[in-house]
Design a protein around this motif. Sequence first.
Motif, PDB file in Angstrom:
ATOM      1  N   LYS A  48      99.718  -1.481  54.451  1.00 30.80           N
ATOM      2  CA  LYS A  48      98.034  -1.297  53.863  1.00 30.80           C
ATOM      3  C   LYS A  48      99.223  -2.910  52.928  1.00 30.80           C
ATOM      4  O   LYS A  48      97.618  -3.846  52.399  1.00 30.80           O
ATOM      5  N   ARG A  49     100.396  -2.510  52.342  1.00 32.13           N
ATOM      6  CA  ARG A  49     100.900  -4.020  51.125  1.00 32.13           C
ATOM      7  C   ARG A  49     100.453  -5.406  52.017  1.00 32.13           C
ATOM      8  O   ARG A  49      99.592  -5.782  51.511  1.00 32.13           O
ATOM      9  N   ARG A  50     101.028  -4.680  53.419  1.00 30.11           N
ATOM     10  CA  ARG A  50     101.238  -6.329  54.278  1.00 30.11           C
ATOM     11  C   ARG A  50      99.725  -6.385  54.650  1.00 30.11           C
ATOM     12  O   ARG A  50      99.337  -7.730  54.579  1.00 30.11           O
ATOM     13  N   ASP A  51      99.221  -5.899  55.215  1.00 28.15           N
ATOM     14  CA  ASP A  51      97.565  -6.645  55.052  1.00 28.15           C
ATOM     15  C   ASP A  51      96.662  -7.179  54.123  1.00 28.15           C
ATOM     16  O   ASP A  51      96.097  -7.929  53.980  1.00 28.15           O
ATOM     17  N   GLY A  56      95.007 -12.180  51.164  1.00 27.64           N
ATOM     18  CA  GLY A  56      94.709 -12.877  50.218  1.00 27.64           C
ATOM     19  C   GLY A  56      93.972 -11.682  49.069  1.00 27.64           C
ATOM     20  O   GLY A  56      93.964 -12.758  47.899  1.00 27.64           O
ATOM     21  N   SER A  57      94.008 -10.484  49.173  1.00 29.07           N
ATOM     22  CA  SER A  57      93.417 -10.232  48.242  1.00 29.07           C
ATOM     23  C   SER A  57      94.628  -9.400  47.561  1.00 29.07           C
ATOM     24  O   SER A  57      94.880  -9.410  46.200  1.00 29.07           O
ATOM     25  N   VAL A  58      95.837  -9.050  47.622  1.00 25.16           N
ATOM     26  CA  VAL A  58      96.631  -8.995  46.583  1.00 25.16           C
ATOM     27  C   VAL A  58      97.806 -10.597  46.642  1.00 25.16           C
ATOM     28  O   VAL A  58      97.530 -11.010  48.055  1.00 25.16           O
ATOM     29  N   GLN A  59      98.222 -11.253  45.732  1.00 23.97           N
ATOM     30  CA  GLN A  59      98.941 -12.294  45.929  1.00 23.97           C
ATOM     31  C   GLN A  59     100.780 -11.849  45.556  1.00 23.97           C
ATOM     32  O   GLN A  59     100.976 -11.179  45.020  1.00 23.97           O
ATOM     33  N   PRO A  60     101.746 -12.551  46.405  1.00 26.23           N
ATOM     34  CA  PRO A  60     103.461 -11.852  46.024  1.00 26.23           C
ATOM     35  C   PRO A  60     103.680 -12.651  45.041  1.00 26.23           C
ATOM     36  O   PRO A  60     103.441 -14.117  44.893  1.00 26.23           O
ATOM     37  N   ILE A  61     105.030 -11.981  44.757  1.00 29.68           N
ATOM     38  CA  ILE A  61     105.294 -13.089  43.745  1.00 29.68           C
ATOM     39  C   ILE A  61     106.824 -12.579  44.816  1.00 29.68           C
ATOM     40  O   ILE A  61     107.104 -11.976  45.521  1.00 29.68           O
ATOM     41  N   PRO A  62     107.935 -13.480  44.005  1.00 32.75           N
ATOM     42  CA  PRO A  62     109.126 -13.398  44.515  1.00 32.75           C
ATOM     43  C   PRO A  62     109.611 -12.481  44.035  1.00 32.75           C
ATOM     44  O   PRO A  62     109.646 -11.940  42.927  1.00 32.75           O
TER      45      PRO A  62
END
Length: 76
Positions: A48-51, A56-62
Amino acid sequence: MRSIEQLTEELLALPSVSRALLADKLVESLEFETDPTVQATWVTEAKKRRDRIRNGSVQPIPGEEGLARVRRLLEQ
C-alpha cells in the motif's frame, strides 16, 4: 560468476521501478519465523505504501530527513 559487489553495482544501475520490484522479490524470498498472518499484514501494508508513492498521493522524503524528524520528536 559475478561477485556480490559486481552484482550490486549492476542492480543499482537499474531504473528505480525495477529496483523496487527486485526488492519486493528479495524480501518475499526471505524466510521469516513470524506468524504468517502478521507477515501477510506487513506485506500488504508495504505494498500500500509503495503504491501511494508510485501514484503520487504521498511524496517520499530522504531517509536522513526522516530520521532527523524522528530524532527531533524524541527530544521533545
